[in-house]
Design a protein around this motif. Structure first.
Motif, short mmCIF file in Angstrom:
data_model
loop_
_atom_site.label_atom_id
_atom_site.label_comp_id
_atom_site.label_asym_id
_atom_site.label_seq_id
_atom_site.Cartn_x
_atom_site.Cartn_y
_atom_site.Cartn_z
N HIS A 58 26.05 -44.50 -67.16
CA HIS A 58 26.92 -44.16 -66.03
C HIS A 58 27.40 -42.72 -66.14
CE1 HIS A 58 27.01 -48.35 -64.91
NE2 HIS A 58 27.66 -48.01 -63.82
N GLY A 116 27.47 -44.55 -61.15
CA GLY A 116 28.53 -43.54 -61.19
C GLY A 116 28.21 -42.33 -60.35
N GLU A 117 28.63 -41.16 -60.86
CA GLU A 117 28.60 -39.91 -60.09
C GLU A 117 27.18 -39.32 -60.06
OE1 GLU A 117 31.06 -38.98 -58.42
OE2 GLU A 117 32.71 -40.11 -59.31
N PRO A 126 34.67 -41.32 -71.23
CA PRO A 126 34.59 -42.78 -71.34
C PRO A 126 35.06 -43.27 -72.72
CG PRO A 126 32.42 -41.81 -71.63
CD PRO A 126 33.35 -40.67 -71.34
N THR A 134 30.30 -40.20 -65.33
CA THR A 134 31.73 -40.38 -65.07
C THR A 134 32.45 -39.04 -65.01
OG1 THR A 134 32.34 -40.53 -67.41
CG2 THR A 134 31.71 -42.59 -66.32
N GLU A 135 33.60 -39.07 -64.32
CA GLU A 135 34.41 -37.87 -64.23
C GLU A 135 35.33 -37.76 -65.45
OE1 GLU A 135 36.48 -37.57 -60.50
OE2 GLU A 135 36.77 -35.42 -60.77
N ALA A 165 30.15 -35.32 -62.27
CA ALA A 165 29.62 -35.97 -63.48
C ALA A 165 29.93 -35.09 -64.69
CB ALA A 165 28.12 -36.20 -63.33
N THR A 194 21.24 -44.09 -57.71
CA THR A 194 21.73 -45.09 -58.66
C THR A 194 21.00 -46.40 -58.41
OG1 THR A 194 23.48 -45.75 -57.14
CG2 THR A 194 24.08 -44.09 -58.78
#
Ligand code: MTE
Length: 293
Positions: free
Chosen positions: A218, A83-84, A224, A220-221, A139, A88
């Protein structure tokens, strides 16, 4: 699963389904106690912590995880970071753990079902791990995923939750110094039923946020999805902060039952943020905690 396979994971098991890993069968960990994070309360016994569990991948009964999780293979294990983030990839458990010094912290744990324990975890701050992967400014959340392997996790052949189990935190919650990645308890490697080899511990939230046997993290923006919220959105929110003033639709959250305590002292009032309000209430200052339950 035969006895040979059980032997291969080093569990002091007998026959499959009857394996009872005693503390002494689990490797010791070097983890000095961090005095800043020690709940000054009677610790729940090793026996209670490892025989009264929620781990639906191994059944819905409290005794099922201890009985059914012994054959779970926790080596080799890998964790995908995605992810962000600037860095990774897929990492072995050894690579994930290598730079982190382990410490012991004694935290209260309050389950949404109204029972509680006091657990001496061994682990390290989640923030220290997350920083290594250089989360970007996008993130805003961190999502976690449990292993999905119905051959090893018989509960995943049933439909009582959507699999794999998923959880999430807002990035500031994930980076908070109280948030721990645990690899052990009582000075020894985490028993499988408690979420080996790697599980999340967020002591001011209901226990279901503490996702077990993590294989993916992960950045994420967007917020989740989380397993219990997907299963019953009116009953289990994303935030799940321990809050005696906000009842579950089917029961009060004002008090709790301490597992293993004598009959007379077992029931006790539940504290806002499970007693960690001084540390974390500021994270939610402008939020209506009835709405964001
Ligand atoms: N993680 C996974 N993957 N599957 C689960 O069923 N149960 C949650 C949480 N993490 C669960 C999970 C719930 S409801 C609780 S209360 C805690 O784990 C229980 O942790 P313990 O069994 O170590 O006390």
């Amino acid at each position: 699963m035969g006895a040979a396979a059980l032997g291969a994971v080093g569990v002091a098991g007998t026959a499959a389904g009857k394996a009872m890993p005693e503390a002494t069968a689990l490797a010791k960990l070097r983890a000095p106690r961090n005095a800043r994070f020690v709940a000054d309360e009677t610790q729940t016994s090793f026996e209670d912590i490892t025989s009264y569990n929620n781990f639906y991948e191994f059944g819905t009964g409290k005794a099922d995880p201890q009985r059914n999780a012994q054959a779970l293979r926790t080596r080799p294990w890998s964790v995908t970071i995605g992810g962000e983030a600037g860095v990774t990839g897929r990492y072995t458990l050894e690579d994930i753990l290598k730079p982190h010094a382990l410490e012991e912290r004694v935290y209260r744990m309050r389950c949404v079902e109204r029972w509680s324990m006091v657990i001496p975890w061994v682990g390290f701050p989640l923030a220290d791990l997350l920083r290594r992967f250089q989360p970007t400014s996008k993130a805003k959340y961190v999502a976690f995923t449990t292993l999905h392997d119905p051959r090893q996790m018989p509960g995943q052949r049933a439909g009582w939750l959507e699999w794999p189990y998923v959880e999430g935190l807002r990035i500031d919650e994930a980076m908070h110094p109280l948030t721990l990645l645990a690899v052990g308890l009582y000075g020894r490697v985490l028993p499988n039923q408690n979420g080996a080899p790697l599980r999340l511990v967020v002591p001011w939230k209901y226990g279901f946020k503490g996702i077990k046997s993590i294989v993916a993290i992960h950045f994420t923006e967007r917020q989740p999805p989380t397993s219990w919220n997907l299963a019953a959105p009116d009953e289990y929110g994303f935030y799940a902060n321990v809050n005696p003033a906000v009842d579950h639709p089917r029961w009060s959250q004002a008090s709790e039952r301490r597992i293993g305590a004598s009959l007379f002292s077992a029931t006790r009032p539940t504290l806002p943020f499970n007693g960690y309000a001084a540390d974390v209430a500021g994270l939610y200052r402008s939020m209506d905690l009835r709405r964001w339950f």
